[in-house]
Design a protein around this motif. Sequence first.
Motif, PDB file in Angstrom:
ATOM      1  N   ARG A  70     100.971  53.258 -38.324  1.00 12.66           N
ATOM      2  CA  ARG A  70      99.845  53.206 -37.403  1.00 12.66           C
ATOM      3  C   ARG A  70     100.234  53.947 -36.134  1.00 12.66           C
ATOM      4  O   ARG A  70     101.283  53.664 -35.557  1.00 12.66           O
ATOM      5  CB  ARG A  70      99.461  51.765 -37.061  1.00 12.66           C
ATOM      6  CG  ARG A  70      98.813  51.019 -38.222  1.00 12.66           C
ATOM      7  CD  ARG A  70      98.386  49.628 -37.800  1.00 12.66           C
ATOM      8  NE  ARG A  70      97.753  48.930 -38.908  1.00 12.66           N
ATOM      9  CZ  ARG A  70      96.465  48.955 -39.203  1.00 12.66           C
ATOM     10  NH1 ARG A  70      95.655  49.689 -38.427  1.00 12.66           N
ATOM     11  NH2 ARG A  70      95.963  48.292 -40.218  1.00 12.66           N
ATOM     12  N   ILE A  71      99.364  54.875 -35.754  1.00 15.20           N
ATOM     13  CA  ILE A  71      99.581  55.665 -34.547  1.00 15.20           C
ATOM     14  C   ILE A  71      98.460  55.318 -33.582  1.00 15.20           C
ATOM     15  O   ILE A  71      97.272  55.546 -33.867  1.00 15.20           O
ATOM     16  CB  ILE A  71      99.593  57.168 -34.857  1.00 15.20           C
ATOM     17  CG1 ILE A  71     100.678  57.471 -35.903  1.00 15.20           C
ATOM     18  CG2 ILE A  71      99.820  57.973 -33.594  1.00 15.20           C
ATOM     19  CD1 ILE A  71     100.678  58.904 -36.375  1.00 15.20           C
ATOM     20  N   VAL A  72      98.819  54.719 -32.459  1.00 14.43           N
ATOM     21  CA  VAL A  72      97.851  54.222 -31.489  1.00 14.43           C
ATOM     22  C   VAL A  72      97.994  55.026 -30.205  1.00 14.43           C
ATOM     23  O   VAL A  72      99.093  55.152 -29.655  1.00 14.43           O
ATOM     24  CB  VAL A  72      98.074  52.721 -31.211  1.00 14.43           C
ATOM     25  CG1 VAL A  72      97.049  52.211 -30.207  1.00 14.43           C
ATOM     26  CG2 VAL A  72      97.996  51.920 -32.500  1.00 14.43           C
ATOM     27  N   ILE A  73      96.846  55.584 -29.744  1.00 16.87           N
ATOM     28  CA  ILE A  73      96.792  56.292 -28.466  1.00 16.87           C
ATOM     29  C   ILE A  73      95.834  55.513 -27.575  1.00 16.87           C
ATOM     30  O   ILE A  73      94.625  55.460 -27.838  1.00 16.87           O
ATOM     31  CB  ILE A  73      96.320  57.745 -28.639  1.00 16.87           C
ATOM     32  CG1 ILE A  73      97.257  58.498 -29.585  1.00 16.87           C
ATOM     33  CG2 ILE A  73      96.248  58.435 -27.290  1.00 16.87           C
ATOM     34  CD1 ILE A  73      96.802  59.915 -29.863  1.00 16.87           C
ATOM     35  N   ALA A  74      96.352  54.871 -26.538  1.00 20.59           N
ATOM     36  CA  ALA A  74      95.553  54.053 -25.629  1.00 20.59           C
ATOM     37  C   ALA A  74      95.502  54.731 -24.264  1.00 20.59           C
ATOM     38  O   ALA A  74      96.521  55.187 -23.747  1.00 20.59           O
ATOM     39  CB  ALA A  74      96.161  52.648 -25.498  1.00 20.59           C
TER      40      ALA A  74
END
Length: 721
Positions: free
Chosen positions: A460-464
């Motif tokens: 999972r790649i999360v960009i916040a």
Amino acid sequence: MHLASRCLMAIMVLGAAAWANAAAATSTLQNITYKTLPGGRVELRMNFDSSQVPQPSIFTTDKPPRIAIDFPDTANDAARHQDIGTGTTSGVSAVSAGGRTRVVVELMQASSYKSHVEGNSLVMVVNNGVAAQPITTASTIDPSKALPSAMNGPSITNIDFQRGANGGGRVLINFNGSGANANMHRSDNNIAVDVENAQLPASQAQRLNVLDFATPVQSITPRSTPNGAHLDIAFSGDVETSSYQTADQYVVEVTPKKHDTKTDKLGPGAEPAYTGNRVTFNFQDIPVRSALQLLADVSGLNLVASDTVGGSVTLRLVNVPWDQALDVILRAKDLDKRRDGNVIWIAPQKELADYEQSLADARFKAEDTAPLVTTYVPISYGKAQDIAKLLTTGSLQGIAGGSTGAASQHHGFLSTRGSVSFDIRTNTLLINDTAEKTVELRTIIAELDRPVQQVLIESRIVIATDDFERDLGVQWGVSGNRANPSGQVLQVGSSIGGAQGNNGGSNNPPTLGAGGLAVNLPATPTTGTASSLAAAILGKNYALDLELQAAQLEGRSEVVSSPRVITANQQEADIRQGQEIGYVTYQNSVGGGGATGTATVAFKDAVLELKVTPTITADSRVFLAINVNKDSLDKYITVPGSGQVPVIDTRSLNTSVLVDNGQTVVLGGIYEVNKTDTIYKVPGLGDIPGLGVLFRSTQRINDKDELLIFVTPRILSDSLQ
């Protein structure tokens, strides 16, 4: 019948040796008497037939507790064993072998003793315990029976210390010749070694601190004595002690006491771990074959000695495992052993080496004459070509479309006449070798041709992002009209940009035009517009206009990408998702401002890409080599003469990590914070407390970006494959 004959032979050998020793003996031990003393002490009296008592050599052992007295050149007529059972003394035994007589005092626990000479008797008083230190020096013996001077004996050339494989310490005392007589005594945390008839040079009389070796031995302190040398070996902890002596060396071993009966397997180059029953021997010039017979009786094994085994050996072994005693004898006489079940064959090293070489030559000759057989082995999970390369470095023949190659002289796992071929079309190995070698090759191929485990990689790649912006601004202006005595109307106030006022006299109030701002510092948000609050005051001859502007922007976003891929063990997997961004470039353009050249369309990737290579370890964990790229389009920039070119935001991670099966790990993140504070103000006036807000505008930006990558490897079971 075999056991009886072997025991009879041993008795005959020892009897013959005893007879020979008796013939050369100068004195005879006639009898041993004892009497009990107060406090559980026992007085032993050893009576001889001559007026001179042979010079005794006394030493003790801990397991089992014993006091041994050796009389050189002495025969034995005393009883072989007497039971006592008083205090700690359970009995006394006397036996003659190897040219001397040994008296062994059997104890129930370690006890101290004193000894002295009275006439033709040696008197020994055994205490009931270890309250007093054992006295074994020549001062306890009649002065007329003092030990010979050490000046006539060998010299101590070196005192060395070694650490054993089992964590024990080994003290080695080396002599430049034979004739030294060493005895070991243990008390509390100290081992005393008396070396009689040996010289200690001044260069060797130095204290050795051996704490750095991490053994129970702490220090070694040698010193000279009138009759030879004395060594104090200090140790700590619960230990077992043993010693043995050859012609030119005396060895004391101090090992930690083992509480677990299990023994570790020895690796290559490791020292052997001795586990045999402990024995105590003291022989002078005993035949090697007789010493081996004694060890055979102790061990319960069958020892077969070659006809070339001969000679004599001098041994002093105290509380030593029998298998270590056997190795000491073999090293002293350049012998070696081979064990087959409960039979041990002993022969000179060269004889054993020649025998094994002849066996190897016979085996090679049998391989050279054995017939060759052809075997077809289908390969299920691998490639026949790859397995053929593993079996041999160069002697492979490929069958692809009917063509074959010549075999090389390198045979690998094959015999000297063997060869291996492979068929790509049917994925089959063709082996031509001896029957025995073919069986071995089938076993190797069965281990190689196995299904490879697979791994599911979930990520999972999360960009916040978190954006915040606040803008405050102000605009205001004032203007007015005034008539002078001559009737001329004068305009007073701000006229930025040219105020358009009404000069119609005092009956017509002035109006403030668009360009009549005294302070023009509006709020300028990056996106959207600002809200405003305006107020105006219009008088007869003046006008005041005030506008306050404010804007606040808050934004939160989260982009989650979840790529997953399945791959085989140690095979790279690559998964991509995204878009190719096209743009036009111009070549051979004419002029600086126009795009009149040849147009070419180019592309840039803006994709999410995951590359991973898993390796499954022997303990069912996964070692991952991971490369993650996350690209996105930011904007276009204009290049003079080449059109617009896209700008790509790139985020990447390249790392290696070891994780458990099914464990989620955060590989890393990129955390960006962008803070901007901007103030526009009128110099001086904007710094006035309170009123300064009317002469300035402010802008505050606080943006946060964070990239997080989560990876979870899962080893797929055979049922799921």
